[in-house]
Design an enzyme around this catalytic site. Structure first.
Site, PDB file in Angstrom:
ATOM      1  N   ALA A 249     -36.950 -25.172  76.923  1.00 21.04           N
ATOM      2  CA  ALA A 249     -36.068 -25.991  77.235  1.00 21.04           C
ATOM      3  C   ALA A 249     -36.365 -27.691  76.870  1.00 21.04           C
ATOM      4  O   ALA A 249     -35.741 -28.416  77.561  1.00 21.04           O
ATOM      5  CB  ALA A 249     -35.940 -25.969  78.880  1.00 21.04           C
ATOM      6  N   ALA A 250     -37.373 -27.615  76.114  1.00 22.29           N
ATOM      7  CA  ALA A 250     -37.769 -29.050  75.570  1.00 22.29           C
ATOM      8  C   ALA A 250     -36.616 -29.774  74.847  1.00 22.29           C
ATOM      9  O   ALA A 250     -36.350 -30.882  75.175  1.00 22.29           O
ATOM     10  CB  ALA A 250     -39.087 -28.767  74.664  1.00 22.29           C
ATOM     11  N   GLY A 251     -35.767 -28.931  74.094  1.00 20.81           N
ATOM     12  CA  GLY A 251     -34.747 -29.313  73.285  1.00 20.81           C
ATOM     13  C   GLY A 251     -33.702 -29.836  74.231  1.00 20.81           C
ATOM     14  O   GLY A 251     -32.882 -30.772  74.027  1.00 20.81           O
ATOM     15  N   ASP A 252     -33.610 -28.968  75.349  1.00 18.58           N
ATOM     16  CA  ASP A 252     -32.455 -29.075  76.303  1.00 18.58           C
ATOM     17  C   ASP A 252     -32.670 -30.414  77.173  1.00 18.58           C
ATOM     18  O   ASP A 252     -31.731 -31.271  77.559  1.00 18.58           O
ATOM     19  CB  ASP A 252     -32.127 -27.951  77.180  1.00 18.58           C
ATOM     20  CG  ASP A 252     -32.180 -26.500  76.420  1.00 18.58           C
ATOM     21  OD1 ASP A 252     -31.468 -26.785  75.358  1.00 18.58           O
ATOM     22  OD2 ASP A 252     -32.480 -25.477  76.946  1.00 18.58           O
TER      23      ASP A 252
HETATM   24  O1  RIB Z   1     -33.435 -23.301  75.229  1.00 15.95           O
HETATM   25  C1  RIB Z   1     -33.929 -22.571  75.937  1.00 15.95           C
HETATM   26  C2  RIB Z   1     -33.326 -21.457  76.436  1.00 15.95           C
HETATM   27  O2  RIB Z   1     -32.591 -20.840  75.408  1.00 15.95           O
HETATM   28  C3  RIB Z   1     -33.721 -20.733  77.548  1.00 15.95           C
HETATM   29  O3  RIB Z   1     -33.580 -21.054  78.877  1.00 15.95           O
HETATM   30  C4  RIB Z   1     -33.081 -19.359  77.083  1.00 15.95           C
HETATM   31  O4  RIB Z   1     -32.165 -18.836  78.202  1.00 15.95           O
HETATM   32  C5  RIB Z   1     -32.363 -19.569  75.809  1.00 15.95           C
HETATM   33  O5  RIB Z   1     -30.946 -19.823  76.079  1.00 15.95           O
END
Ligand code: RIB
Length: 306
Positions: A249-252
């Site tokens: 989730a770093a990119g998120d």
């Molecule tokens: O970007 C990370 C996410 O990628 C994770 O939470 C996983 O569910 C995938 O979708």
């Protein structure tokens, strides 16, 4: 409160195992620990924006099961409007994640309900898109739904951001509806065929995408920071050096930070600097949605960091 950002995408339960090192082909390893935590690129990006204080709505699908309920609850805890998260007859999406002791990961997604999100579903939630200033998408939902949603958002005059993950080639008519593309280096390689190992290649990749319709791009480069490319010029941003324990989730988190700050300031470069700060906090914590910071946490982390 009127919605400012809409995220259209996936919701997954992340089943994560921690190992000393990532396994090789055909190899069996023992995990040190395991967890079952809310994730999914769409859900993570919505939670990231919501936690940073922006009125955000999520459009997606979950199954009629315990994972689906937990994912909706997690988004609500992050302040996200979940009225656009619809029920599916398919089971909730899952992601199998392996993390090594440096925080590097391998992720395999089982799409489940995410692949049941249709163009008609997007139409049903059009009122949410109409309210927003900005719409964010990734590619863990059917491609035709993502393409349709981008086209609708653009037609409604919204700023559109595409995080092209998982990576695939993108047609010019799709790129024409993307105001800002945020790939990582691997995704940029898949999309353009150019491995962005230096600034010249980053510029070459961006030039190819600009010709096809997307004029602005931020390429995330992990610990090397990110590159902002617009109108043929490139600016590098350094990442804050931190001890990463889990890069999931770093990119998120980066995208959430960018969106929250952009909506506040409408300044691209300030938004990118803030995105880097949010992502730096995220990699020091375990899990996807639970690792995403609030504004106060971003401030406190970087004050103590000097
Ligand atoms: O970007 C990370 C996410 O990628 C994770 O939470 C996983 O569910 C995938 O979708």
């Amino acid at each position: 409160m009127s919605i400012k950002a809409v995220v259209i995408g996936s919701l997954n339960m992340d089943l994560t195992v921690s190992v000393e090192r990532l396994p090789g082909e055909g190899e069996t390893l023992l995990a040190g620990s395991s967890s079952e935590l809310p994730g999914g690129k769409g859900g993570n990006q919505a939670a990231a924006i919501g936690k940073l204080g922006v009125a955000t709505a999520m459009i997606g699908k979950v199954g009629d099961d315990a994972y689906g309920k937990r994912l909706i609850h997690s988004l609500q805890q992050s302040g996200v409007d979940t009225s656009g998260v619809m029920p599916s007859a398919e089971p909730t999406g899952m992601a199998m994640i392996t993390i090594d002791r440096e925080g590097r990961n391998h992720i395999v997604v089982i799409p489940g309900a995410n692949y049941d999100l249709t163009c008609e579903d997007i139409d049903k939630q059009r009122h949410l898109i109409e309210q927003a200033e900005l719409v964010v998408l990734q590619l863990e939902i059917p491609y035709e739904t993502a393409v349709y949603a981008l086209e609708l958002a653009k037609r409604l005059g919204k700023r559109t951001i595409l995080n092209p993950a998982p990576a695939r080639t993108l047609e010019p008519e799709v790129l024409a509806n993307v105001d800002l593309l945020i790939p990582n280096e691997h995704e940029l390689h898949t999309i353009t065929g150019i491995a962005p190992v230096n600034e010249q290649q980053l510029l070459a990749g961006a030039a190819q995408l600009a010709e096809q319709g997307t004029q602005t791009m931020v390429v995330t480069l992990g610990a090397a920071g990110c590159a902002f490319i617009q109108g043929g010029s490139l600016r590098m941003f350094d990442a804050t050096r931190v001890h990463a324990v889990d890069t999931t989730a770093a990119g998120d988190s980066f995208i959430g930070g960018y969106v929250a700050e952009y909506l506040e300031t409408h300044d691209e470069e300030q938004a990118i600097r803030y995105a880097m700060k949010a992502a730096a906090v995220t990699v020091t914590r375990h899990g996807a949605q639970q690792s995403l910071p609030t504004r106060a946490e971003v401030r406190a982390f970087h004050e103590s960091d000097g």
